[in-house]
Design an enzyme around this catalytic site. Structure first.
Site, PDB file in Angstrom:
ATOM      1  N   ASP A   1       0.863  -1.178   0.000  1.00 47.96           N
ATOM      2  CA  ASP A   1       0.000   0.000   0.000  1.00 47.96           C
ATOM      3  C   ASP A   1       0.905   1.236   0.000  1.00 47.96           C
ATOM      4  O   ASP A   1       2.138   1.148   0.141  1.00 47.96           O
ATOM      5  CB  ASP A   1      -0.982  -0.021   1.177  1.00 47.96           C
ATOM      6  CG  ASP A   1      -2.184   0.898   0.913  1.00 47.96           C
ATOM      7  OD1 ASP A   1      -2.108   1.752   0.016  1.00 47.96           O
ATOM      8  OD2 ASP A   1      -3.203   0.758   1.614  1.00 47.96           O
TER       9      ASP A   1
HETATM   10  C1  NOJ Z   1      -3.976   3.998   0.114  1.00 48.83           C
HETATM   11  C2  NOJ Z   1      -5.161   3.114   0.290  1.00 48.83           C
HETATM   12  O1  NOJ Z   1      -5.077   2.449   1.528  1.00 48.83           O
HETATM   13  C3  NOJ Z   1      -5.331   2.089  -0.816  1.00 48.83           C
HETATM   14  O2  NOJ Z   1      -6.580   1.470  -0.659  1.00 48.83           O
HETATM   15  C4  NOJ Z   1      -5.211   2.715  -2.160  1.00 48.83           C
HETATM   16  O3  NOJ Z   1      -5.367   1.735  -3.151  1.00 48.83           O
HETATM   17  C5  NOJ Z   1      -3.867   3.407  -2.270  1.00 48.83           C
HETATM   18  N1  NOJ Z   1      -3.756   4.427  -1.249  1.00 48.83           N
HETATM   19  C6  NOJ Z   1      -3.649   4.033  -3.654  1.00 48.83           C
HETATM   20  O4  NOJ Z   1      -4.487   5.101  -3.825  1.00 48.83           O
END
Ligand code: NOJ
Length: 764
Positions: A284
């Site tokens: 993430d």
């Molecule tokens: C953080 C989020 O937790 C995740 O769900 C997302 O896909 C990513 N950012 C990218 O935007």
């Protein structure tokens, strides 16, 4: 203890779809040759470049990203969503980098792209898998036409604590229902062939247990036994993988003390080993660097090593892999084979997406850029309206307040009534709020003009300085009316005085149910609650339309309202969809995918509780029973609940046999009668319970549902097949499911508290 007579080995994937064969279960000889050859020609730096997912932004300006791409230091791009821009970045890779390896473009296409469908909770409220599939297919088509290859969806984290703001993105509390939705959406995003120009690779997230953070705080640790993980939280991710999902995004939290991003048990033993996942594992956002804040890495170098050793292939936006992997490998502190392995997985994903055959497969040639990205003709309004109206859940309707008389004079009030941004919900970055239909606009369109409609804001979202500060800082669209609260309320009361009925649109701004928006209380914000009090005192019929991204504690408002309609954030066509239901052009058919607590102190609250040694009898709660003595037991609205504009009664539940053999099947059925005056539909739900087992089993578990549509007075028998695989559970920490013979209970009803048990015996 009863003896288990059959053990299911869940290791290995016996029923692979064609997509999965391409993506994750080994390479074809042609692909293997291609990848071998390409990898042999790549330098260490170029391999590491493939592991870097960049996003253009303040810390990575466009020029810098362009030169990284040209230098082979980036393999994937996030958050660029316009095909001209994507094509230009791709050109940098294909024409300027040494080997011309194409980039893959990713985005959070979570509940739509240009056209927004209801948020996850709304989609789940449809209890309608074809409708959910439609939302995913349209989203993939629109996003692929923007040039995108990969979506960071579906998000299948189980949400049992509504203090967590990201509950909005998920599909509620129930493992079985979310598991069905998970496989449905993977199929919808990926289509039959991942290389097709309108297919996108699904990256299921957030692996694992991101929804189980302590206290509903975002990013907080998840602590639970492995048996419960396997039983409750892991099946939806597993289903996505079995459906062929090309990627997995790793959760931001720690699990039993080990951050998921560095968790070898999770990523290597379970995901790769036990589940046989061969696709891409993506961190993430910034998560590899965050291993330092978690306290498991002293510095970025150690963080890089921990993550790649655990099995994280791609570093999302933290520069950690890009800056540190090469040094680690060159100094002999990291096996370069790990870098090769991760790079191969990235290249294999691009291969499956068809990017080596045509890097512009989705972004297309510029001659086909006839339409602006937000051209209205690109929207799928019919589909969005159809799905949105199925997502609305009628929670109360006394004295047939709804449907409304189309000619009634209506006072429309509340901070959400005219909002075009909020109705889109979170994760709607590629949609234009100006193209969304607010509820106000929906009512105007349904009546052919504004005559007979009046509007008053009535209240700001909140008057609490902490909340106002949070919202205005992080969701710039939230505007606060500076007039005193009493003036706003008086205006609404005056509008109500001149109307036949009040429609108050209250709840949360979308920024209140989003990432890092945990709440410590779930009441309607006090300013809005005071507005509802004032409206109730007018004595006018009061219809409360709820827009919110999590269950709220609504005991007071549920008593005050004549009708209560949960609409979540219903998307681009939300206003039309809600108006369809308010005027009776469409029957409310949604059912709750999550329990509504009475008070926040009851959390976590979900229907599939396991019993205690001291269960509470709701009629005689007594002392020394497991309960809160200061609140009525159970939810305000149970899982599975929802009303329509007609009434159904269930009678004569039957089992085709009282005995089930190990290779047999029995039918459970119930007679359903439409006792009301309108044609309508209801969702009949099947729950099972194992009263005596080697481990304590939930009081009920959803195992099936069917929608039945009947004319007034019409009756039908609805039946479900039950076979022994539906009785399987995890009795220990390991990967084996067991089925134990003995007595089982069956409940058929219209929600999780409905129906009397029937029982049958599973033969040894
Ligand atoms: C953080 C989020 O937790 C995740 O769900 C997302 O896909 C990513 N950012 C990218 O935007």
């Amino acid at each position: 203890m009863r003896k288990a007579w059959q053990v299911w080995t869940v290791v290995g994937c016996l029923a692979l779809t064609s997509t999965q064969l391409q993506v994750s279960a080994g390479e074809s000889p042609r692909e293997a040759r291609f990848l071998d050859d390409l990898l042999a020609r790549m330098t260490l730096e170029e391999k590491i470049g493939q592991l870097v997912l960049v996003s253009i932004g303040p810390s990575h300006p466009r020029d810098q990203v362009n030169s990284s791409i040209a230098a082979g230091r980036a393999g994937m791009v996030l958050n660029t969503v316009v095909r001209e821009d994507i094509r230009e970045l791709q050109r940098q890779a294909v024409e300027h980098s040494r080997l011309g390896i194409p980039l893959a473009f990713a985005f959070d296409v979570v509940h739509g792209q240009r056209t927004l469908f209801p948020i996850g909770l709304g989609l789940a409220s449809t209890w309608d898998l074809p409708a959910i599939a439609l939302s995913g297919r349209v989203a993939a088509r629109e996003a692929a036409a923007d040039g995108l290859d990969i979506t960071f969806a579906p998000m299948v984290d189980i949400g049992r604590d509504p203090r967590w703001g990201r509950m909005s993105e998920g599909f509620g509390e129930d493992t079985w229902l979310i598991t069905r939705i998970s496989e449905t959406l993977v199929d919808a995003f990926q289509g039959d062939d991942l290389s097709s120009p309108d297919s996108m690779m699904a990256v299921v997230k957030h692996f694992a247990l991101y929804g189980a953070g302590e206290g509903g705080r975002d990013y907080a640790p998840a602590e639970m036994g492995r048996r419960q993980m396997r039983e409750v939280h892991l099946p939806p991710y597993r289903a996505a993988i079995d459906a062929g999902a090309g990627g997995v995004m790793v959760a931001l939290n720690s699990i039993d003390g080990v951050p998921a991003t560095a968790n070898r048990w999770l990523l290597d033993d379970l995901l790769r080993g036990e589940w046989g996942f061969g696709g891409l594992v993506i961190s993430d956002h910034g998560a590899i660097g965050e291993l330092i804040s978690h306290g498991v890495a002293a510095d970025a170098e150690q963080a890089a090593r921990l993550a790649i050793q655990a099995g994280v292939d791609v570093d999302m936006n933290s520069d950690v892999y890009g800056l540190h992997l090469a040094g680690l490998a060159e100094r002999g502190e990291l096996d370069p084979a790990l870098i090769d392995r991760a790079a191969r997985r990235v290249l294999a994903a691009k291969y499956a997406l068809g990017l080596f055959d045509d890097p512009y497969r989705r972004s297309g040639p510029s001659t086909e850029d006839a339409l602006a990205f937000d051209d209205p003709s690109r929207l799928h309004r019919l589909e969005a309206r159809e799905v949105a109206r199925r997502s609305l859940v009628l929670l109360k309707n006394q004295r047939e307040t709804l449907p409304l008389d189309r000619k009634a004079r209506i006072a429309v009030v509340g901070p959400l009534a005219k909002s075009q941004a909020d109705i889109l919900g979170s994760w709607s970055g590629a949609a234009s709020p100006s193209q969304a239909v607010s509820l106000w606009q929906g009512l105007v369109d349904a009546r052919g003009g504004e005559e007979g409609l009046s509007y008053a804001l009535g209240a700001n979202f909140s008057d609490d300085p902490l909340v106002v500060d949070y919202l205005t800082t992080y969701t710039p669209e939230v505007k606060i009316d500076p007039r005193p609260a009493q003036v706003l309320r008086d205006e609404a009361v005056a509008a109500a005085g001149d109307a036949d009925v009040v429609v108050a649109v209250v709840g949360e701004s979308r920024g209140m149910s989003d990432e890092s928006s945990s709440r410590s209380e779930l009441d309607l914000p006090a300013a809005q609650a005071a507005l509802v009090d004032a409206l109730e005192s007018t004595g006018k019929p009061l219809v409360l339309i709820l827009m919110n991204g999590r269950p709220l504690t609504l005991e007071r408002q549920a008593g005050q309202a004549d009708a209560l309609l949960e609409t979540w954030f219903a998307g681009t066509e939300g206003g039309h969809a809600i108006a369809d239901v308010l005027f009776g052009d469409f029957e409310p058919v949604g059912r709750l995918p999550v329990s509504f607590p009475r008070r926040v102190g009851q959390l976590p609250l979900y229907y599939a509780l396991v019993p205690t040694g001291r269960p509470v009898d709701p009629l005689h709660p007594g002392k020394f029973t497991s309960r809160y003595f200061d609140v009525a037991g159970g939810p305000l609205f149970p899982f599975g609940f929802g009303l329509g504009y007609t009434d159904f009664s269930l009678s004569n539940p039957r089992l085709s046999s009282r005995v089930l053999s190990r290779d047999g099947q029995l039918e459970a059925s119930v007679e359903v009668i439409n006792q009301g005056k309108r044609r309508g539909s209801t969702v009949i739900q099947l729950y099972l319970h194992d009263p005596v087992a080697s481990v304590t089993r939930p009081v009920r578990e959803l195992k099936g549902f069917k929608r039945v549509t009947l004319d007034p007075g019409e009756r039908a028998r609805v039946d479900f097949s039950i076979d022994p695989t539906m009785l399987a559970f995890y009795s220990g920490e390991g990967p084996l499911e067991t089925i134990e013979p003995g007595e089982f209970e069956v409940f058929i009803g219209q929600h999780a508290e409905d129906g009397e048990p029937l029982s049958f015996t599973l033969r040894p």
